[in-house]
Structure formats: C-alpha cells, structure tokens
Design a protein around this motif. Structure first.
Motif: not given
Length: 404
Positions: A328-335
């Motif tokens: 969830g954190a990676h998806s949010t940070a990358s977008s």
C-alpha cells in the motif's frame, strides 16, 4: 506537475474501457516476468549459504547483486526511453532478462552465479524504469492511481510465484532446473506483452544531449518533496526485503525446521500486497495520498512487531499485515512521484526506483549483520528504525501531496 487528463480527454486511457483491460493484462504479464526472475533466489539464500559455505550476509549477494545492478541501470533505461520510446525499452528488458535467467541456472560457482545475477539485474531494469512513466503518460488522472495499483499487484504476483515455484523446484528437482524453467516461461510471456501492449500515443521523443539529460535529473533530485519520496521508498523496501530474507533463516532453524518449499509457501503472504496495492491506490485517489501513505507505514510497523511472536501462526499473520502495509505504501509513494514529477517524471520515477532498489540491496545485506549478532529482534529493530526515518522523510512531502 502532470497535466490533468480527465476521463473525457481524447486519446487517454480510462478505467472500464477495452484498452484499459488490455494494458492492465499486459502489465500484469510484464510484472510477472520481471519480479519472478528478480526474486526467485530469495528463498534459496539459506541453501546457497549451506551449499557454497557462505555466511548469510554473503549468500544474500545472490539477491543484492541483482537489485543493486538494477538500481544503477534505472537512470540509463529512463533516458533511453526518452530517445527511443517506452514500449521498445520495456520489450528489450523483458526478452534479455528472460535469456539471462536461463543462463543463471548454468553457473558453476557461487561467484559466477552472483555475476550472472548482476547482469540479469541490469537487464531487468528496463521495465520498472519506464512502466510508471508509460502509465502516467497514457492514463487519465482519475484512473492513474488504480492502474498503478494493478501494475504493482502484478509485481507482487510475480514475486510470489517466483519464490514459491523455485522453492518447490529446489526440494523436488533442483534450483537450476527451476531457473531455466523460469527463463522459458518468461520468453513466452514477453512475446505476449510485445503483441498486446499498445504503442504510446502521448510519447514525444527527446533527442537531448547528455548535458540536457543530466539537467533533468538535476531538477528531479533537487526538489525536497521528491527527495523525501525517494528516501521513503528506499527505507521501506530495505526493511521489506530484510524481513522476508532473514525469515527464511529463522524458520529453517529450531523450533520450526521448515523445508525450502514450505518456506517458499509463506510468500503467499504477498497476496495481501496484491490486494492492498490496488485498494490503497484507489483509496489514495479518493482521500489523498498524504493520508494514505503514513497509514500504511503504521500498518507495516504493527506487522513487524507481530512477527516477534514465537507461534508460527502469529508470525504468518505478522507477515501478512506487514506485506499489506508495504505494498500500500509503495503504490501510494510511486504514484505520488509520477504525479509530482512534472516534465521530469521519467527521471523522477527512475530516481525513486533507484533509491528503492539501493535500499533493498544495502539494507537487505545489512540485515544479515543484525541477524548474526542479535537474531530476529535485531532484524526487526533495524526495520522499525528504517520506518521511523521514512515517517520523518514523509513530512517533507506532505504539503505538496495535499495540494496534488
């Protein structure tokens, strides 16, 4: 900032359309190839340590060499994609890494294996270096978060299948056969991506010289909000890789004595990430990335603490919680990087992933020292410290994310 592509804009891909489904399936297949091949060796690290007589930290180089080489080559592929296009660079990455995956299974010694894995890591970089940029250019803004989440869901499935299948192969045939099998399947999936992925419609070639490229990287590295997100990605990924790598050593010992294939099955916890990446991406589109990112870091910390239990069921539960929070954190940070990158979005995405994989390599190998000196609690202490630093870094990006 990226221009706002609304669902009615001509030529931009919108959620629910046939081309959206086609792109999603293509990126799912591409993610399977890249991340199955990248992480297939992770459950084998205890076996490498035993078979080649190497310490846990040294044996982890079978993974760290490829992630570090991948990190170094991300800016190269990002720049090449500005010249030659997004799809050609992604296809070169898919086909060349598939061939090298087959070759890894033929390496006779530990150090030749590490060298082959480094070459493979270099080749693997082309897809992740460009994928976020392709999606940011081709998707309308209302569909981007969910689309990014679906792409990362494909990454988790690839990582899961790579780890599970190679563990089964190691116990029932050999890891060498498993590696060569992955190479063959990867070539088939790469051919599917080449056939199904649409050519970029909004890509504009840039024939800039080296000084222009360096200038764009300079702009992408001198913005505090982007630097903060780069650091968040590297710190969280380093902790994530450490937890899964040294969990294998922990569960192979007393009182668990689990086999390589059973340890590989524990990577089914990745399914929590498959769900959370798209769920949290969708949630971020609705309530804001500045709220969703710290929530996921807190979920990761809770899961890490739960893994300190001795009961195997509690350990697995902790892995599931931790994995849910990480993706969830990676998806949010990358977008967020794609959204804030503006004219330097290709360079910003590459720098984010550069830090992401450097964190994986450096912190992942550093975890071996904590494991050797302090056991599992030392590994978790290191992971929690990385999460505290990531939370502090996030504060530098929060204001920009609220306005995005």
């Amino acid at each position: 900032m990226l221009p706002s592509h609304s669902p009615g804009d001509s030529g931009y891909i919108s959620r629910g359309t046939p081309v959206y489904r086609r792109v999603s399936i293509a990126f799912l297949a591409a993610g399977l190839v890249i991340f199955a091949n990248l992480y297939a060796v992770q459950p084998l690290i205890p076996a490498f340590s035993s078979a080649f007589g190497r310490s846990p930290a040294t044996a982890s180089l079978a993974l760290s060499a490829s992630t570090f080489a991948l990190a170094l080559s991300l800016p190269v592929f990002a720049s090449l994609s500005d010249w030659f296009g997004r799809k050609p660079v992604m296809l070169i990455s898919l086909f060349s890494s598939s061939v090298l995956q087959f070759a890894v299974g033929l390496m006779p010694t530990f150090w030749t294996l590490v060298a082959a894995r480094a070459l493979e890591g270099f080749a693997l970089a082309g897809l992740p270096a460009v994928a976020m940029t392709y999606l940011s250019e081709e998707m309308d803004s209302a569909s981007l978060g969910f689309a990014m989440g679906l792409y990362i869901s494909g990454n988790t499935l690839g990582g899961l299948l790579g780890r599970v299948l190679i563990g089964v192969a190691a116990d029932h045939t050999s890891w060498r056969i498993g590696m060569m099998m992955f190479g063959g399947v990867s070539l088939i999936l790469s051919a599917y991506v080449a056939w199904s992925l649409p050519t970029s419609r909004h890509f504009v070639p840039r024939r800039d010289g080296v000084s222009d490229i360096l200038s764009r990287f300079g702009h992408a590295v001198t913005r505090p909000e982007l630097d903060a997100l780069y650091l968040v990605g590297g710190l969280l990924m380093g902790g994530f890789v450490s937890l899964y790598t040294y969990m294998g050593f922990r569960l192979a010992r007393a009182p668990y004595h689990l086999s390589t294939s059973v340890i590989g099955l524990l990577f089914f916890a990745y399914l929590a990430g498959t769900f959370s990446s798209s769920f949290m991406g969708n949630l971020a589109d609705r309530i804001g990335r500045h709220r969703v990112l710290p929530l996921n870091i807190a979920i990761m910390a809770a899961g890490a603490i739960v893994t300190c239990a001795r009961d195997l069921a509690a350990i697995v539960l902790g892995m599931v919680i931790f994995t849910f929070g990480f993706f969830g954190a990676h998806s949010t940070a990358s977008s967020s990087v794609g959204s804030l990158g503006g004219a330097q979005r290709a360079q910003a995405s590459a720098l984010y992933l550069f830090c992401y994989y450097v964190g994986s390599s450096v912190i992942g190998s550093l975890g071996g020292l904590f494991w050797a000196d302090m056991g599992w609690r030392g590994v978790i202490g290191m992971i929690l410290a990385a999460q505290v630093l990531a939370s502090a870094a996030f504060l530098f990006a929060r204001r920009k994310l609220r306005a995005a």
